[in-house]
Design a protein around this motif. Sequence first.
Motif, PDB file in Angstrom:
ATOM      1  N   GLU A  21       0.812  -1.226   0.000  1.00 12.26           N
ATOM      2  CA  GLU A  21       0.000   0.000   0.000  1.00 12.26           C
ATOM      3  C   GLU A  21       0.844   1.276   0.000  1.00 12.26           C
ATOM      4  O   GLU A  21       0.354   2.351  -0.314  1.00 12.26           O
ATOM      5  CB  GLU A  21      -0.999   0.026   1.171  1.00 12.26           C
ATOM      6  N   TYR A  22       2.139   1.171   0.337  1.00 17.87           N
ATOM      7  CA  TYR A  22       3.022   2.341   0.342  1.00 17.87           C
ATOM      8  C   TYR A  22       3.954   2.390  -0.866  1.00 17.87           C
ATOM      9  O   TYR A  22       4.688   3.361  -1.053  1.00 17.87           O
ATOM     10  CB  TYR A  22       3.881   2.362   1.611  1.00 17.87           C
ATOM     11  N   TYR A  23       3.932   1.363  -1.678  1.00 17.69           N
ATOM     12  CA  TYR A  23       4.887   1.242  -2.786  1.00 17.69           C
ATOM     13  C   TYR A  23       4.891   2.468  -3.699  1.00 17.69           C
ATOM     14  O   TYR A  23       5.957   2.987  -4.046  1.00 17.69           O
ATOM     15  CB  TYR A  23       4.599  -0.024  -3.592  1.00 17.69           C
ATOM     16  N   GLN A  24       3.740   2.941  -4.110  1.00 16.17           N
ATOM     17  CA  GLN A  24       3.651   4.080  -5.032  1.00 16.17           C
ATOM     18  C   GLN A  24       4.119   5.392  -4.403  1.00 16.17           C
ATOM     19  O   GLN A  24       4.444   6.334  -5.109  1.00 16.17           O
ATOM     20  CB  GLN A  24       2.216   4.237  -5.546  1.00 16.17           C
ATOM     21  N   GLU A  25       4.159   5.460  -3.094  1.00 13.74           N
ATOM     22  CA  GLU A  25       4.547   6.684  -2.401  1.00 13.74           C
ATOM     23  C   GLU A  25       6.065   6.844  -2.243  1.00 13.74           C
ATOM     24  O   GLU A  25       6.550   7.930  -1.955  1.00 13.74           O
ATOM     25  CB  GLU A  25       3.912   6.726  -1.009  1.00 13.74           C
ATOM     26  N   ILE A  26       6.795   5.768  -2.425  1.00 15.98           N
ATOM     27  CA  ILE A  26       8.243   5.804  -2.216  1.00 15.98           C
ATOM     28  C   ILE A  26       8.929   6.432  -3.425  1.00 15.98           C
ATOM     29  O   ILE A  26       8.640   6.085  -4.571  1.00 15.98           O
ATOM     30  CB  ILE A  26       8.796   4.377  -1.982  1.00 15.98           C
ATOM     31  N   ASP A  27       9.848   7.349  -3.146  1.00 15.25           N
ATOM     32  CA  ASP A  27      10.579   8.041  -4.202  1.00 15.25           C
ATOM     33  C   ASP A  27      12.064   8.069  -3.827  1.00 15.25           C
ATOM     34  O   ASP A  27      12.404   8.040  -2.643  1.00 15.25           O
ATOM     35  CB  ASP A  27      10.041   9.471  -4.335  1.00 15.25           C
ATOM     36  N   ASP A  30      13.365  10.205  -1.054  1.00 14.10           N
ATOM     37  CA  ASP A  30      13.081   9.828   0.342  1.00 14.10           C
ATOM     38  C   ASP A  30      14.310   9.234   1.026  1.00 14.10           C
ATOM     39  O   ASP A  30      14.282   8.975   2.226  1.00 14.10           O
ATOM     40  CB  ASP A  30      11.951   8.794   0.401  1.00 14.10           C
ATOM     41  N   PRO A  55      12.340   6.296   4.430  1.00 15.29           N
ATOM     42  CA  PRO A  55      10.961   6.318   4.906  1.00 15.29           C
ATOM     43  C   PRO A  55      10.785   5.334   6.071  1.00 15.29           C
ATOM     44  O   PRO A  55      11.414   4.275   6.098  1.00 15.29           O
ATOM     45  CB  PRO A  55      10.145   5.863   3.696  1.00 15.29           C
TER      46      PRO A  55
END
Length: 75
Positions: A21-27, A30, A55
């Motif tokens: 659920e957090y995969y798309q938020e990681i950049d 970070d 993160p």
Amino acid sequence: PETEISFFPKEVVVIFSVPLEYYQEIDKTDFKVVCDYKTIIENQDFLIPKLTKKPEVITNFRLNTNKVQFVIKKK
């Protein structure tokens, strides 16, 4: 005289686990990896990269390399 330090490799890869659920938020912004030039021992030609920013949701992280070579150029 001014000095310039060149690093090889210039980038390291951070390998980690993250809940889906957090995969798309990681950049990549970070993360922060640093090599502390002050930790060099005499005649040492490499630095140890350390992950200093990440993160909170990631786990099981590691770097794809544990040594970064460097060359000091005097201008």
